[in-house]
Design an enzyme around this catalytic site. Structure first.
Site, PDB file in Angstrom:
ATOM      1  N   HIS A   1      37.028  43.017  54.273  1.00  0.00           N
ATOM      2  CA  HIS A   1      36.320  42.425  53.141  1.00  0.00           C
ATOM      3  C   HIS A   1      35.884  43.523  52.166  1.00  0.00           C
ATOM      4  O   HIS A   1      34.712  43.668  51.826  1.00  0.00           O
ATOM      5  CB  HIS A   1      35.139  41.595  53.642  1.00  0.00           C
ATOM      6  CG  HIS A   1      35.566  40.474  54.539  1.00  0.00           C
ATOM      7  ND1 HIS A   1      35.824  39.207  54.088  1.00  0.00           N
ATOM      8  CD2 HIS A   1      35.852  40.467  55.869  1.00  0.00           C
ATOM      9  CE1 HIS A   1      36.224  38.447  55.099  1.00  0.00           C
ATOM     10  NE2 HIS A   1      36.259  39.199  56.190  1.00  0.00           N
TER      11      HIS A   1
ATOM     12  N   HIS B   1      39.336  40.627  47.731  1.00  0.00           N
ATOM     13  CA  HIS B   1      39.760  40.214  49.070  1.00  0.00           C
ATOM     14  C   HIS B   1      39.580  38.721  49.278  1.00  0.00           C
ATOM     15  O   HIS B   1      38.853  38.051  48.560  1.00  0.00           O
ATOM     16  CB  HIS B   1      38.996  40.994  50.152  1.00  0.00           C
ATOM     17  CG  HIS B   1      37.528  40.671  50.221  1.00  0.00           C
ATOM     18  ND1 HIS B   1      36.580  41.354  49.498  1.00  0.00           N
ATOM     19  CD2 HIS B   1      36.851  39.727  50.926  1.00  0.00           C
ATOM     20  CE1 HIS B   1      35.384  40.866  49.749  1.00  0.00           C
ATOM     21  NE2 HIS B   1      35.518  39.859  50.630  1.00  0.00           N
TER      22      HIS B   1
ATOM     23  N   ASP C   1      38.479  35.607  51.857  1.00  0.00           N
ATOM     24  CA  ASP C   1      37.723  35.161  53.028  1.00  0.00           C
ATOM     25  C   ASP C   1      38.472  33.990  53.648  1.00  0.00           C
ATOM     26  O   ASP C   1      38.663  32.954  52.997  1.00  0.00           O
ATOM     27  CB  ASP C   1      36.329  34.676  52.640  1.00  0.00           C
ATOM     28  CG  ASP C   1      35.426  35.775  52.113  1.00  0.00           C
ATOM     29  OD1 ASP C   1      35.724  36.957  52.328  1.00  0.00           O
ATOM     30  OD2 ASP C   1      34.406  35.434  51.470  1.00  0.00           O
TER      31      ASP C   1
ATOM     32  N   TRP D   1      52.892  59.840  52.967  1.00  0.00           N
ATOM     33  CA  TRP D   1      52.309  58.585  53.434  1.00  0.00           C
ATOM     34  C   TRP D   1      50.933  58.828  54.032  1.00  0.00           C
ATOM     35  O   TRP D   1      50.541  59.958  54.300  1.00  0.00           O
ATOM     36  CB  TRP D   1      53.239  57.845  54.384  1.00  0.00           C
ATOM     37  CG  TRP D   1      53.701  58.570  55.647  1.00  0.00           C
ATOM     38  CD1 TRP D   1      53.690  59.913  55.902  1.00  0.00           C
ATOM     39  CD2 TRP D   1      54.266  57.950  56.801  1.00  0.00           C
ATOM     40  NE1 TRP D   1      54.218  60.174  57.129  1.00  0.00           N
ATOM     41  CE2 TRP D   1      54.580  58.989  57.718  1.00  0.00           C
ATOM     42  CE3 TRP D   1      54.554  56.653  57.155  1.00  0.00           C
ATOM     43  CZ2 TRP D   1      55.148  58.755  58.961  1.00  0.00           C
ATOM     44  CZ3 TRP D   1      55.129  56.416  58.397  1.00  0.00           C
ATOM     45  CH2 TRP D   1      55.415  57.446  59.280  1.00  0.00           C
ATOM     46  N   ASN D   2      50.192  57.711  54.202  1.00  0.00           N
ATOM     47  CA  ASN D   2      48.801  57.791  54.635  1.00  0.00           C
ATOM     48  C   ASN D   2      48.488  56.692  55.647  1.00  0.00           C
ATOM     49  O   ASN D   2      49.146  55.649  55.687  1.00  0.00           O
ATOM     50  CB  ASN D   2      47.847  57.583  53.445  1.00  0.00           C
ATOM     51  CG  ASN D   2      48.063  58.557  52.327  1.00  0.00           C
ATOM     52  OD1 ASN D   2      47.710  59.722  52.427  1.00  0.00           O
ATOM     53  ND2 ASN D   2      48.644  58.077  51.235  1.00  0.00           N
TER      54      ASN D   2
ATOM     55  N   HIS E   1      29.751  30.614  51.589  1.00  0.00           N
ATOM     56  CA  HIS E   1      30.443  30.921  52.836  1.00  0.00           C
ATOM     57  C   HIS E   1      30.321  29.752  53.813  1.00  0.00           C
ATOM     58  O   HIS E   1      31.313  29.329  54.416  1.00  0.00           O
ATOM     59  CB  HIS E   1      29.847  32.180  53.474  1.00  0.00           C
ATOM     60  CG  HIS E   1      30.246  33.457  52.828  1.00  0.00           C
ATOM     61  ND1 HIS E   1      29.668  33.913  51.658  1.00  0.00           N
ATOM     62  CD2 HIS E   1      31.171  34.392  53.177  1.00  0.00           C
ATOM     63  CE1 HIS E   1      30.207  35.084  51.336  1.00  0.00           C
ATOM     64  NE2 HIS E   1      31.124  35.393  52.232  1.00  0.00           N
TER      65      HIS E   1
ATOM     66  N   HIS F   1      36.116  33.544  59.047  1.00  0.00           N
ATOM     67  CA  HIS F   1      35.143  34.582  58.685  1.00  0.00           C
ATOM     68  C   HIS F   1      33.710  34.133  58.946  1.00  0.00           C
ATOM     69  O   HIS F   1      32.839  34.961  59.199  1.00  0.00           O
ATOM     70  CB  HIS F   1      35.337  34.943  57.204  1.00  0.00           C
ATOM     71  CG  HIS F   1      34.325  35.887  56.643  1.00  0.00           C
ATOM     72  ND1 HIS F   1      33.945  37.046  57.275  1.00  0.00           N
ATOM     73  CD2 HIS F   1      33.608  35.855  55.473  1.00  0.00           C
ATOM     74  CE1 HIS F   1      33.061  37.687  56.534  1.00  0.00           C
ATOM     75  NE2 HIS F   1      32.831  36.981  55.449  1.00  0.00           N
TER      76      HIS F   1
END
Length: 257
Positions: A69, A73, A75, A61-62, A207, A79
């Site tokens: 973003h 992805h 928004d 695992w990590n 945006h 945001h």
């Protein structure tokens, strides 16, 4: 649940295809680069915890290091300053995340002009051919830009004058956000705005208008060429980060064949 059984049968029989629209996340994933004095997000990376070794003999695992973003992805409204009182990514309505998709294809024009801007007349021409924008659905802008996504320099396409990538004009962004019934805008580029949108009025209008209207953005999509103009169902699965302004997401479409 006959409807759900019918759906599962259609998927098993390939009458409904699941089309992956997501770019894989890796250290090579292109990220938005803002000029000074603005701060930038970090690239994606993994920090190994254990891999079948003394730190964990039976498991791998990590830790994940990334920005909200990065890559494909979502928004969320919060945001952007225009949506600062809106929903964070943990509070997005599920009906916004499973919704019909309209695909507007300007890829041929974008290939000839990387600064191409979609105008209101382009959307109205699409509606004349395909019907109105879907109520509660997404507008997905196909520009062919996903072909560049394995090469960050070509994908960001910046020179001394700034980045050059296609998008939507300020007037069209306002109209789509305020006067059409779509809940979100999805694109193949690094962000929902055109590369030159820092110089628009207002700056970064997709945006500004979409998130200000409580609507959503979705970026770095792939395989929009495999979707019909209408009829696909978009499924968006961000992480429900409390207080988050966005999240990497697995995005796919259900397409009846």
């Amino acid at each position: 649940m006959p409807l759900l059984r019918d759906l599962l049968t259609a998927v098993a029989e390939n009458r409904v295809e699941i089309v992956d629209l997501t770019a894989p996340l890796s250290p090579r994933t292109p990220i938005l680069r803002l000029p000074e004095p603005f701060a930038n997000t970090i690239p994606f990376s993994l920090e190994q915890i254990s891999r079948y070794d003394e730190a964990g003999p039976g498991w791998y695992w990590n830790n994940i290091h990334t920005g909200e973003h990065t890559g494909t992805h979502v928004d969320a409204p919060v945001h952007w300053v225009s949506g600062k009182d809106g929903a964070d990514v943990s509070r997005l309505e599920l009906r916004q995340l499973v919704a019909p998709a309209a695909v507007l294809d300007v890829s041929e024009r974008a290939a000839a002009d990387p600064d191409l801007l979609v105008e209101i007349d382009d959307v109205r021409a699409w509606e004349s051919a395909n019907g109105p924008m879907p109520a509660g659905g997404w507008l997905l802008l196909r520009t062919g830009w996903d072909e560049r996504s394995e090469d960050a320099e070509r994908f960001l396409n910046a020179d001394e004058n700034g980045p050059h990538s296609p998008g939507i004009s300020a007037e069209c962004a306002r109209w789509l956000a305020e006067e059409t019934p779509v809940v979100g805008l999805g694109v193949e580029t690094v962000g929902t705005d055109a590369g030159a949108a820092h110089g628009f009025e207002p700056a970064f209008p997709c945006h500004h208008y979409f998130l200000g209207a409580g609507k959503l953005g979705l970026t770095q999509l792939r395989n929009l060429a495999r979707l019909p103009a209408t009829g696909a169902v978009l499924v968006v699965s961000p992480l429900p980060i409390v207080g988050g302004s966005g999240s990497p997401a697995r995005v796919y479409a259900l397409v009846e064949r």
